[in-house]
Design a protein around this motif. Structure first.
Motif, PDB file in Angstrom:
ATOM      1  N   GLY A   1      -9.144 -10.946   6.044  1.00 19.48           N
ATOM      2  CA  GLY A   1      -9.471 -10.927   7.467  1.00 19.48           C
ATOM      3  C   GLY A   1      -8.555 -10.054   8.292  1.00 19.48           C
ATOM      4  O   GLY A   1      -8.535 -10.158   9.529  1.00 19.48           O
ATOM      5  N   LEU A   2      -7.808  -9.183   7.636  1.00 19.99           N
ATOM      6  CA  LEU A   2      -6.888  -8.279   8.331  1.00 19.99           C
ATOM      7  C   LEU A   2      -7.447  -6.868   8.296  1.00 19.99           C
ATOM      8  O   LEU A   2      -7.833  -6.373   7.239  1.00 19.99           O
ATOM      9  CB  LEU A   2      -5.506  -8.313   7.669  1.00 19.99           C
ATOM     10  N   GLN A   3      -7.503  -6.235   9.443  1.00 18.37           N
ATOM     11  CA  GLN A   3      -8.038  -4.883   9.535  1.00 18.37           C
ATOM     12  C   GLN A   3      -6.908  -3.864   9.408  1.00 18.37           C
ATOM     13  O   GLN A   3      -5.966  -3.884  10.208  1.00 18.37           O
ATOM     14  CB  GLN A   3      -8.762  -4.682  10.870  1.00 18.37           C
ATOM     15  N   PRO A   4      -6.968  -2.985   8.416  1.00 17.96           N
ATOM     16  CA  PRO A   4      -5.933  -1.939   8.325  1.00 17.96           C
ATOM     17  C   PRO A   4      -5.900  -1.107   9.603  1.00 17.96           C
ATOM     18  O   PRO A   4      -6.941  -0.735  10.149  1.00 17.96           O
ATOM     19  CB  PRO A   4      -6.397  -1.093   7.130  1.00 17.96           C
ATOM     20  N   SER A   5      -4.722  -0.831  10.096  1.00 16.32           N
ATOM     21  CA  SER A   5      -4.547  -0.089  11.338  1.00 16.32           C
ATOM     22  C   SER A   5      -4.331   1.391  11.058  1.00 16.32           C
ATOM     23  O   SER A   5      -4.208   1.813   9.901  1.00 16.32           O
ATOM     24  CB  SER A   5      -3.358  -0.651  12.119  1.00 16.32           C
ATOM     25  N   LEU A   6      -4.259   2.188  12.137  1.00 14.46           N
ATOM     26  CA  LEU A   6      -3.956   3.603  11.976  1.00 14.46           C
ATOM     27  C   LEU A   6      -2.571   3.801  11.374  1.00 14.46           C
ATOM     28  O   LEU A   6      -2.328   4.785  10.681  1.00 14.46           O
ATOM     29  CB  LEU A   6      -4.046   4.313  13.333  1.00 14.46           C
ATOM     30  N   VAL A   7      -1.678   2.877  11.647  1.00 14.81           N
ATOM     31  CA  VAL A   7      -0.343   2.949  11.043  1.00 14.81           C
ATOM     32  C   VAL A   7      -0.447   2.811   9.529  1.00 14.81           C
ATOM     33  O   VAL A   7       0.219   3.530   8.767  1.00 14.81           O
ATOM     34  CB  VAL A   7       0.570   1.855  11.625  1.00 14.81           C
ATOM     35  N   THR A   8      -1.311   1.905   9.078  1.00 17.31           N
ATOM     36  CA  THR A   8      -1.513   1.714   7.640  1.00 17.31           C
ATOM     37  C   THR A   8      -2.008   2.996   6.991  1.00 17.31           C
ATOM     38  O   THR A   8      -1.443   3.471   5.997  1.00 17.31           O
ATOM     39  CB  THR A   8      -2.538   0.593   7.384  1.00 17.31           C
ATOM     40  N   TYR A   9      -3.046   3.573   7.556  1.00 13.13           N
ATOM     41  CA  TYR A   9      -3.634   4.779   6.976  1.00 13.13           C
ATOM     42  C   TYR A   9      -2.745   6.001   7.185  1.00 13.13           C
ATOM     43  O   TYR A   9      -2.709   6.903   6.342  1.00 13.13           O
ATOM     44  CB  TYR A   9      -5.013   5.020   7.584  1.00 13.13           C
ATOM     45  N   GLY A  10      -2.040   6.051   8.320  1.00 17.91           N
ATOM     46  CA  GLY A  10      -1.126   7.170   8.560  1.00 17.91           C
ATOM     47  C   GLY A  10       0.003   7.192   7.550  1.00 17.91           C
ATOM     48  O   GLY A  10       0.385   8.257   7.031  1.00 17.91           O
ATOM     49  N   THR A  11       0.553   6.026   7.254  1.00 21.93           N
ATOM     50  CA  THR A  11       1.601   5.920   6.241  1.00 21.93           C
ATOM     51  C   THR A  11       1.067   6.307   4.867  1.00 21.93           C
ATOM     52  O   THR A  11       1.747   6.970   4.072  1.00 21.93           O
ATOM     53  CB  THR A  11       2.150   4.484   6.197  1.00 21.93           C
ATOM     54  N   LEU A  12      -0.156   5.912   4.609  1.00 21.00           N
ATOM     55  CA  LEU A  12      -0.797   6.242   3.332  1.00 21.00           C
ATOM     56  C   LEU A  12      -0.948   7.754   3.187  1.00 21.00           C
ATOM     57  O   LEU A  12      -0.621   8.330   2.148  1.00 21.00           O
ATOM     58  CB  LEU A  12      -2.159   5.553   3.273  1.00 21.00           C
TER      59      LEU A  12
ATOM     60  N   ILE B   1       0.838  -1.208   0.000  1.00 19.93           N
ATOM     61  CA  ILE B   1       0.000   0.000   0.000  1.00 19.93           C
ATOM     62  C   ILE B   1       0.864   1.245   0.000  1.00 19.93           C
ATOM     63  O   ILE B   1       0.623   2.207  -0.737  1.00 19.93           O
ATOM     64  CB  ILE B   1      -0.946  -0.021   1.218  1.00 19.93           C
ATOM     65  N   ASN B   2       1.898   1.233   0.825  1.00 21.05           N
ATOM     66  CA  ASN B   2       2.802   2.376   0.893  1.00 21.05           C
ATOM     67  C   ASN B   2       3.525   2.583  -0.430  1.00 21.05           C
ATOM     68  O   ASN B   2       3.729   3.719  -0.880  1.00 21.05           O
ATOM     69  CB  ASN B   2       3.818   2.164   2.017  1.00 21.05           C
ATOM     70  N   ALA B   3       3.893   1.492  -1.078  1.00 23.90           N
ATOM     71  CA  ALA B   3       4.606   1.587  -2.353  1.00 23.90           C
ATOM     72  C   ALA B   3       3.747   2.244  -3.428  1.00 23.90           C
ATOM     73  O   ALA B   3       4.215   3.129  -4.159  1.00 23.90           O
ATOM     74  CB  ALA B   3       5.042   0.188  -2.799  1.00 23.90           C
TER      75      ALA B   3
END
Length: 277
Positions: free
Chosen positions: A119-130, A96-98
């Protein structure tokens, strides 16, 4: 016993060899040397499914981004599964970051959906990096969509989302200064200290304008002894800056008590002079 000792020795030698190969894979991947890294991965795969790990493929995905070969990312997800492994949230976060750094929104949304399907929930780290990646590209609407999606899911946003939005406004072409100021409004509405946006505002709006906005916002925020409680108050998100001086619940308690007293006094005074005439 000799056979067992020989087997143990061979096993130890194989482990040392695999560790050496894995270190080289990591080094090449971090340098964006995708061809050399893939040779190491091939060697690990030939050693058997017990030798290769999810982290090896994560390194290859990261290497694809550094080598600007985003089109190969999906192939390493396929090879990962072919070897009986399952992608982790870290695997999806790297992809996602790439794609966010390009940015390629179709692929970003695709991998977010794949992550949820797994079945994996994106975390705030995922969206923050995005959002951080979007900010560098001036992709204001992308950050707004992410923030709104998180709010719809009932997640509380930290200051990094709002500062990313401010930075994105400055990097946009042309820069969107009114939207940057509105981002400060939203940060205060969320119950966060205005000072957290000082660096971003100064960089985007200039020192003088940033100072004036922060002073005004700080005065209003300081009237609330507990700014965090505003995050849970009803309709706080719709209140303008000037109304965030007292929580809405306190305002509702004061209004019913004051008006009746003011209305009874003027109604009792007029009758006496009418009766005298």
């Amino acid at each position: 016993q000799q056979q067992q000792q020989q087997q143990h020795w061979r096993h130890q030698q194989q482990l040392l060899l695999l560790q050496t190969v894995r270190k080289r894979l990591k080094s090449c991947a971090h340098k964006g040397q995708l061809t050399a890294a893939e040779r190491c991965l091939n060697q690990l795969e030939r050693a058997g499914t017990c030798a290769v790990m999810v982290e090896d493929y994560n390194l290859m995905i990261h290497g694809c981004a550094l080598a600007n070969q985003h089109g190969r990312i999906d192939s390493f997800f396929e090879r990962l599964r072919a070897n009986g492994l399952v992608p982790t949230d870290h695997s999806y976060n790297i992809a996602i970051n790439a794609f966010a750094k390009i940015p390629d929104m179709e692929q970003v949304e695709a991998y977010l959906q794949r992550m949820r399907d797994a079945g994996l929930q994106p975390s705030l780290v995922t969206y923050g990096t995005l959002c951080k990646a979007f900010a560098k590209k001036g992709f204001v609407s992308g950050i707004e969509n992410v923030m709104q999606s998180l709010k719809n899911m009932g997640m509380e946003l930290n200051e990094y989302f709002y500062t990313s939005l401010i930075y994105a406004c400055g990097a946009a072409e042309p820069p969107d200064f009114p939207r940057a100021e509105a981002a400060l409004q939203e940060l205060v509405d969320a119950g966060l200290p205005p000072s957290l946006a000082q660096h971003a505002l100064t960089r985007v709006l200039g020192a003088d304008r940033a100072k004036a906005l922060l002073e005004e916002a700080s005065k209003l925020a300081n009237t609330n002894h507990n700014a965090k409680t505003l995050l849970f108050a009803d309709d706080v998100a719709s209140l303008p800056l000037g109304l965030i001086q007292t929580p809405p619940k306190q305002q509702q308690r004061q209004h019913p008590q004051q008006p009746p007293q003011q209305q009874q006094q003027p109604q009792q005074q007029p009758p006496p002079p009418q009766q005298q005439h």
